[in-house]
Design an enzyme around this catalytic site. Structure first.
Site, PDB file in Angstrom:
ATOM      1  N   ASP A  98       0.872  -1.178   0.000  1.00 21.60           N
ATOM      2  CA  ASP A  98       0.000   0.000   0.000  1.00 21.60           C
ATOM      3  C   ASP A  98       0.910   1.229   0.000  1.00 21.60           C
ATOM      4  O   ASP A  98       1.724   1.404   0.917  1.00 21.60           O
ATOM      5  CB  ASP A  98      -0.870  -0.033   1.258  1.00 21.60           C
ATOM      6  N   ASP A 121      -7.610   6.327  -8.168  1.00 15.71           N
ATOM      7  CA  ASP A 121      -8.823   6.774  -7.475  1.00 15.71           C
ATOM      8  C   ASP A 121     -10.064   6.787  -8.355  1.00 15.71           C
ATOM      9  O   ASP A 121     -10.707   7.822  -8.545  1.00 15.71           O
ATOM     10  CB  ASP A 121      -8.597   8.188  -6.904  1.00 15.71           C
ATOM     11  N   LYS A 125     -17.999   6.884  -4.550  1.00 15.48           N
ATOM     12  CA  LYS A 125     -18.918   6.879  -3.413  1.00 15.48           C
ATOM     13  C   LYS A 125     -18.217   7.348  -2.143  1.00 15.48           C
ATOM     14  O   LYS A 125     -17.012   7.117  -1.983  1.00 15.48           O
ATOM     15  CB  LYS A 125     -19.492   5.476  -3.215  1.00 15.48           C
TER      16      LYS A 125
HETATM   17  C1  LIG Z   1      -7.712   2.248 -11.746  1.00 13.15           C
HETATM   18  S1  LIG Z   1      -6.329   1.252 -11.464  1.00 13.15           S
HETATM   19  C2  LIG Z   1      -5.130   1.901 -12.638  1.00 13.15           C
HETATM   20  C3  LIG Z   1      -4.039   0.931 -12.926  1.00 13.15           C
HETATM   21  C4  LIG Z   1      -2.885   1.478 -13.791  1.00 13.15           C
HETATM   22  N1  LIG Z   1      -2.238   2.590 -13.136  1.00 13.15           N
HETATM   23  C5  LIG Z   1      -3.368   1.879 -15.148  1.00 13.15           C
HETATM   24  O1  LIG Z   1      -3.398   3.085 -15.442  1.00 13.15           O
HETATM   25  O2  LIG Z   1      -3.708   0.994 -15.930  1.00 13.15           O
HETATM   26  C6  LIG Z   1      -5.690   1.889  -9.915  1.00 13.15           C
HETATM   27  C7  LIG Z   1      -4.581   1.021  -9.374  1.00 13.15           C
HETATM   28  O3  LIG Z   1      -4.084   1.592  -8.179  1.00 13.15           O
HETATM   29  C8  LIG Z   1      -3.925   0.554  -7.223  1.00 13.15           C
HETATM   30  N2  LIG Z   1      -3.979   1.171  -5.877  1.00 13.15           N
HETATM   31  C9  LIG Z   1      -5.064   1.729  -5.287  1.00 13.15           C
HETATM   32  N3  LIG Z   1      -4.754   2.185  -4.067  1.00 13.15           N
HETATM   33  C10 LIG Z   1      -3.429   1.898  -3.893  1.00 13.15           C
HETATM   34  C11 LIG Z   1      -2.527   2.112  -2.811  1.00 13.15           C
HETATM   35  N4  LIG Z   1      -2.940   2.705  -1.664  1.00 13.15           N
HETATM   36  N5  LIG Z   1      -1.249   1.703  -2.953  1.00 13.15           N
HETATM   37  C12 LIG Z   1      -0.841   1.091  -4.096  1.00 13.15           C
HETATM   38  N6  LIG Z   1      -1.671   0.843  -5.150  1.00 13.15           N
HETATM   39  C13 LIG Z   1      -2.934   1.252  -5.045  1.00 13.15           C
HETATM   40  C14 LIG Z   1      -5.060  -0.389  -7.508  1.00 13.15           C
HETATM   41  O4  LIG Z   1      -4.857  -1.679  -6.969  1.00 13.15           O
HETATM   42  C15 LIG Z   1      -5.038  -0.386  -9.028  1.00 13.15           C
HETATM   43  O5  LIG Z   1      -4.111  -1.315  -9.553  1.00 13.15           O
END
Ligand SMILES: C[S@@+](CC[C@H](N)C(=O)[O-])C[C@H]1O[C@@H](n2cnc3c(N)ncnc32)[C@H](O)[C@@H]1O
Length: 219
Positions: A98, A121, A125
């Site tokens: 994370d 993000d 909601k």
């Molecule tokens: C909407 S996806 C976009 C994935 C990629 N960046 C793309 O553009 O194809 C958002 C990504 O951020 C990751 N993510 C969300 N919160 C996170 C956090 N606190 N730390 C690391 N990764 C996170 C999610 O698991 C997901 O893989």
């Protein structure tokens, strides 16, 4: 505003399931970026997801070490494995972490030239508010880790999100806009010779992509 000092990491519960052995950062309050990847400069990708960007970036820039922090163990394991299969593991790694917990542990300060957030993000909601990545604690860590003049690049297909990020960064005295035009924070194109999976999908679907870039002030 000075960044908070790193707090001791919370002990992690042992992971279970098929991706229990997904790569994690080494234990300890401080993790040197140079112990993770080589390169003459470092870049960070927060949430690489399925990982297209980090692979393409590592190929495009053999001088750069790129570290991805991906909270989903499955994708961290798969993408890190793909990087290794392509012989890129010396310069590009993805860790199942994370970013909110991992960024404060990375060191040294002022060592990262670009931080990427591609399509972060996506949730709207109110109950998802706690899941947002791009908030002040993460911004404090980005400000700590960036070299003076280093860039924070964010792209999204949600225009309100782009406006929200831009407003947050414009209100922060540590950053200044680094867009296509003077005083603008917007970029028409992604200048990094690599695209994220969501970016490729947005292009294929004909969706507008909002790109925001700020640099850390040099003084
Ligand atoms: C909407 S996806 C976009 C994935 C990629 N960046 C793309 O553009 O194809 C958002 C990504 O951020 C990751 N993510 C969300 N919160 C996170 C956090 N606190 N730390 C690391 N990764 C996170 C999610 O698991 C997901 O893989």
């Amino acid at each position: 505003m000075p960044a908070d000092p790193p707090s001791p990491p919370r002990p992690k519960r042992p992971a279970r399931g098929p991706y229990a052995d997904a790569p994690c950062l080494p234990e300890g309050a401080e993790v040197a970026l140079a112990s993770l990847v080589g390169g003459t400069t470092f870049e960070l990708e927060i949430g690489p997801g399925r990982g297209g960007f980090i692979q393409e970036r590592a190929v495009a820039r053999p001088d750069v070490g790129v570290v991805g922090l991906e909270v989903r163990r499955k994708w961290a394991a798969i993408v890190d494995g793909r990087l290794a299969a392509r012989g890129l593991e010396g310069r590009a790694r993805v860790f199942a972490e994370d970013a909110k917990e991992a960024l404060p542990r990375l060191s040294p300060a002022a060592s990262v030239s670009v931080v990427y957030l591609h399509f972060p993000d996506p949730w709207w909601k109110k109950r998802h508010q706690k899941r947002l990545v791009m908030e002040l604690p993460v911004l404090d860590q980005i400000a700590r880790l960036l070299v003076p003049g280093g860039h924070l690049f964010i792209q999204t297909d949600v225009s309100e999100r782009a406006e929200q990020y831009e407003a947050l960064l414009r209100s922060d005295a540590r950053f200044e806009p680094a867009g296509d035009e003077p005083a603008s924070a917007r970029l028409a194109e992604n200048p990094y010779d690599a695209r994220s999976p969501r970016e490729r999908r947005a292009i294929a679907d004909g969706l507008p992509i909002h790109r925001v870039r700020f640099s850390k002030k040099t003084a």
